[in-house]
Every structure is written in C-alpha cells, then in structure tokens.
Scaffold this motif. Structure first.
Motif, mmCIF file in Angstrom:
data_model
loop_
_atom_site.group_PDB
_atom_site.id
_atom_site.type_symbol
_atom_site.label_atom_id
_atom_site.label_comp_id
_atom_site.label_asym_id
_atom_site.label_seq_id
_atom_site.Cartn_x
_atom_site.Cartn_y
_atom_site.Cartn_z
ATOM 1 N N LEU A 8 -8.879 30.208 -33.497
ATOM 2 C CA LEU A 8 -8.381 30.097 -34.423
ATOM 3 C C LEU A 8 -8.479 29.932 -35.730
ATOM 4 O O LEU A 8 -8.342 30.314 -36.781
ATOM 5 C CB LEU A 8 -6.850 29.996 -33.672
ATOM 6 C CG LEU A 8 -6.389 31.213 -32.695
ATOM 7 C CD1 LEU A 8 -5.106 30.052 -32.343
ATOM 8 C CD2 LEU A 8 -6.119 31.964 -32.708
ATOM 9 N N ILE A 13 -7.235 32.337 -38.574
ATOM 10 C CA ILE A 13 -6.015 33.060 -37.827
ATOM 11 C C ILE A 13 -5.273 32.110 -38.571
ATOM 12 O O ILE A 13 -5.574 30.651 -37.259
ATOM 13 C CB ILE A 13 -6.461 33.395 -36.584
ATOM 14 C CG1 ILE A 13 -6.913 34.618 -36.978
ATOM 15 C CG2 ILE A 13 -4.552 33.989 -35.874
ATOM 16 C CD1 ILE A 13 -7.209 35.598 -35.092
ATOM 17 N N PHE A 15 -1.946 29.577 -37.638
ATOM 18 C CA PHE A 15 -0.886 29.374 -36.169
ATOM 19 C C PHE A 15 0.116 27.778 -37.108
ATOM 20 O O PHE A 15 -0.554 27.658 -37.728
ATOM 21 C CB PHE A 15 -2.011 29.773 -35.145
ATOM 22 C CG PHE A 15 -2.873 27.971 -34.749
ATOM 23 C CD1 PHE A 15 -2.164 26.923 -34.812
ATOM 24 C CD2 PHE A 15 -3.817 28.490 -35.928
ATOM 25 C CE1 PHE A 15 -2.744 25.565 -34.938
ATOM 26 C CE2 PHE A 15 -4.869 27.031 -35.402
ATOM 27 C CZ PHE A 15 -3.806 25.796 -34.910
ATOM 28 N N ILE A 39 1.411 33.144 -34.108
ATOM 29 C CA ILE A 39 0.422 33.302 -34.581
ATOM 30 C C ILE A 39 0.430 34.239 -35.847
ATOM 31 O O ILE A 39 1.096 35.181 -35.935
ATOM 32 C CB ILE A 39 -0.713 34.107 -33.833
ATOM 33 C CG1 ILE A 39 -0.510 33.138 -32.758
ATOM 34 C CG2 ILE A 39 -1.868 34.975 -34.720
ATOM 35 C CD1 ILE A 39 -1.854 32.142 -32.940
ATOM 36 N N LEU A 46 -5.404 38.691 -32.457
ATOM 37 C CA LEU A 46 -5.792 38.148 -31.821
ATOM 38 C C LEU A 46 -6.721 38.157 -30.694
ATOM 39 O O LEU A 46 -7.865 37.566 -29.886
ATOM 40 C CB LEU A 46 -4.537 37.645 -31.261
ATOM 41 C CG LEU A 46 -4.359 35.894 -30.421
ATOM 42 C CD1 LEU A 46 -4.506 34.698 -30.925
ATOM 43 C CD2 LEU A 46 -2.660 36.058 -29.557
ATOM 44 N N PHE A 74 1.228 33.130 -26.689
ATOM 45 C CA PHE A 74 0.374 33.373 -28.038
ATOM 46 C C PHE A 74 2.089 34.357 -28.903
ATOM 47 O O PHE A 74 2.091 35.582 -27.701
ATOM 48 C CB PHE A 74 -0.326 34.014 -28.545
ATOM 49 C CG PHE A 74 -1.828 33.144 -28.088
ATOM 50 C CD1 PHE A 74 -1.575 32.409 -29.363
ATOM 51 C CD2 PHE A 74 -2.534 33.302 -27.238
ATOM 52 C CE1 PHE A 74 -2.891 31.874 -29.180
ATOM 53 C CE2 PHE A 74 -3.141 32.832 -26.803
ATOM 54 C CZ PHE A 74 -3.720 32.040 -27.550
ATOM 55 N N CYS A 76 2.767 36.538 -31.660
ATOM 56 C CA CYS A 76 2.867 37.266 -32.747
ATOM 57 C C CYS A 76 3.583 37.848 -34.204
ATOM 58 O O CYS A 76 4.748 38.377 -33.683
ATOM 59 C CB CYS A 76 1.249 38.278 -32.385
ATOM 60 S SG CYS A 76 0.202 38.008 -31.473
#
Length: 362
Positions: A8, A13, A15, A39, A46, A74, A76
């Motif tokens: 990640l 990304i 998180f 996320i 992802l 996860f 999002c």
C-alpha cells in the motif's frame, strides 16, 4: 507474498488502522491476526494492488486478503465519501501507522473508556447492531447498552443477510477476543444462536447433575470454560465451544446419561463447522479435540499402547489445555490434570530415550 502494508505504501495508497485495529492500538493490546484498514481510495485501485483480493460481502468489509497468518480487512472511502456508518461511536477511532498518532474525526475520545457502548445516532439494522456489539464486548471492557432479551433488537424471526461467511467471521472474531463468554451470551440472549446456530442452542437443554457441574446446564458450562482459557487461540476456542455439543443428542442410561457424547460430538462438530465453511484442516483438528477431550482424565488407567499414538499428536498439548479448562468449571480439583501432564511429560522423556524398544508395549 510481500507485506500488504508495504505494498500500500509503495502504491501510495493512504490507509489508517480503523475500528478494532485502532482500538487494539489505543488499549495497547497485542496486534490481532486480523487487521482492519480504512483505505483512502477506490476498490479498483485496491484490486490493482492485490491480485488475490477477496470480496466477502460482509458489512464494513469491502475486500479482504490473507497473507501468511494475517488477514487484512479493507474498507474503501474516497475523500468525498461519508465516513463508515458503524453502529457504535468507539468504532470511529483511526490510527495512522505512518505518523504514529490517533485520529478522532467523530470526537469519540471520551467514549473510549466508558463502561457502556454508546450507539451512534440513527437506528442501525438489528443484525449489524448485534454483531458489532458482540465483537466489542468480546474484545474489550465494554458492556452492551441494552438488554437484548427485552429490546426490540432481539431477533424474532430468522434474520436475512446473515450469510455463512458473516456467521463464520463473527464467530471467529468473538472466540479470539479476551472475553468470548460476553459476546456468546449476547448472541444467545438476542436469538441469534437459536435461529442461526441451533446446534449450540440445544446445549441449553442439557441438564447437569449439580454434584459434577455446579455451574449449570450445558450452555452455562460451555461458556464458563472460556473464563479458564489462557490463550486466545482459535483452535482451542472452537474446541471449548464444541466439546460438549454431543450431549444434547445422547440417550445413555440414567447413571451415564451422556455416555458416548465425545464421539458423537466430534461428528456433530465436524458437520457444524463444514456448514459454516471452515477449512478441512481446522475441522480435522477440532474433531480430534472434541472426540478425545475426556481422555487426559483416563491416562492413568489406560496402557501406553492405547494412548501412545494420541500423545504423539501435535494437538495433545492443546488437548490438555481443553481438559484443564473443562475440569476447572467443576467441583473436582486440578489433581487429574496435573497427573495427566506428568504422564505426558514422562512419555516424552521415554520417547526421547535412544535405548527404548519401541514395540515392547504391543
């Protein structure tokens, strides 16, 4: 597989640890085998990062990934999306691993150390409310804010939306908490177990002789064993939950009403776990533990050739732990457990002796 957190970061990304992982961090608890991540991005980004991504179809779980012994859950949320609609305020806590600090977008700080959970404004669906309450009370010091037996959150008909994956995920989350008896009792009082896990509900009809089980019926006994558990291991916890599941189906004589319940229980436990989609490996382990959960108490009466193969099993130390927790709920003292441990240790020393003749016991 590379550490998903590193992936990640490499993919840029953003998180945060959320819900249970953020709470574990706040209460300085050991990081669980399941990590809950929020996320800041789309599910598409992802999916591009992880080819092995799963889509469990469970509330607050947009995707999941298993890497080694860890499972990553996860959720999002793009910048323009509303925050997750958790039913309790404390689940809104976030933790930034990169900055090593907590984020409190919902102003939940003062709720974190309260004894009772604080529901968020707006009525959550009964199944979601129940599931998150059961998880929270099983993992932390919290109490459910309502009496499920009297509340309109109590399930009156079989609930919709409780998929097999949902049931298995909820059960595993509760059993690996520090206080599983709290979450299991909440599920029982709410009607969840009656409607969705009837094999467990039947244990409430098992009457025990008070001379042997002063703690109560089959369900009360099962729940109490968790308070003597020393580790939050899932295999041990499932074995504790299911070790007496055969008692409701036995029809032995008056003097031995539960005769054969261990062998029958292993069959019922195997079917129960197969229905919930557990892996064949863990089903085999639980079947072994349930079938032989009374054997440690008989080690001093059985010849070695009858028990040698069982003591060779890598599950035998876990079987001793199951026996200890089971025995601890009764009026009997721990002497039989200590004797079983002594016999097992003596066997291990004998087995390590290079001069031992392996077939002299047959």
């Amino acid at each position: 597989m590379k550490n998903p957190l590193v992936v990640l970061q490499e993919r840029k990304i953003n998180f945060h640890f959320q819900s249970y992982s953020a709470l574990d961090q706040f209460f300085s608890l050991k990081q669980a085998d399941t990590l809950y991540l929020l996320i800041n991005g789309s599910l598409i980004s992802l999916a591009k990062a992880f080819e092995e991504l799963e889509y469990p179809g469970i509330p607050f779980q947009d995707a999941a990934l298993t890497s080694g012994s860890k499972r990553y859950i996860f959720q999002c949320c793009d910048n323009d999306d509303p925050p997750p609609a958790f039913p309790f305020t404390v689940l809104g806590l976030l933790y930034s691993q990169e900055r090593e600090c907590f984020l409190d977008p919902g102003n939940v700080y003062y709720d974190l150390r309260r004894r009772k959970l604080i529901p968020k404004p707006g009525r959550a669906a009964p199944l979601v409310f129940l599931a998150e309450a059961a998880r929270l009370v099983s993992r932390y010091h919290y109490r459910c804010p309502i009496d499920m037996e009297k509340s309109d959150f109590r399930l009156k008909i079989p609930p919709t939306g409780a998929s097999i994956a949902f049931q298995r995920d909820l059960l595993c989350s509760i059993l690996t908490g520090s206080y599983p008896h709290k979450g299991l009792n909440l599920l029982f009082k709410s009607g969840f177990i009656e409607f969705l896990l009837p094999e467990l509900f039947k244990m409430d009809s098992v009457s025990h002789m008070k001379d042997y089980h002063p703690e109560g019926d089959g369900w009360d006994h099962t729940i109490l064993t968790f308070q003597y558990r020393k580790q939050n291991d899932l295999t041990l916890s499932l074995a504790l939950l299911l070790h007496d599941i055969g008692k409701a189906e036995t029809s032995g004589p008056v003097e031995k009403p539960f005769d054969g319940h261990a062998e029958l229980g292993a069959i019922i436990a195997s079917r129960f776990m197969s229905r919930l989609g557990f892996s064949p490996a863990i089903i085999r382990d639980i079947s072994f533990l349930v079938k032989y959960h009374m054997l440690p108490g008989a080690l001093n009466k059985l010849p070695l050739f009858r028990t040698e193969n069982l003591m060779d099993s890598p599950l035998f130390p876990l079987l001793l732990e199951l026996y200890r927790a089971d025995l601890s709920t009764t009026f009997q003292g721990p002497e039989n457990y200590y004797q079983a441990c002594s016999i097992y240790q003596n066997y291990l020393r004998l087995k390590a002796n290079p001069f031992r003749k392996r077939h002299r016991y047959h």
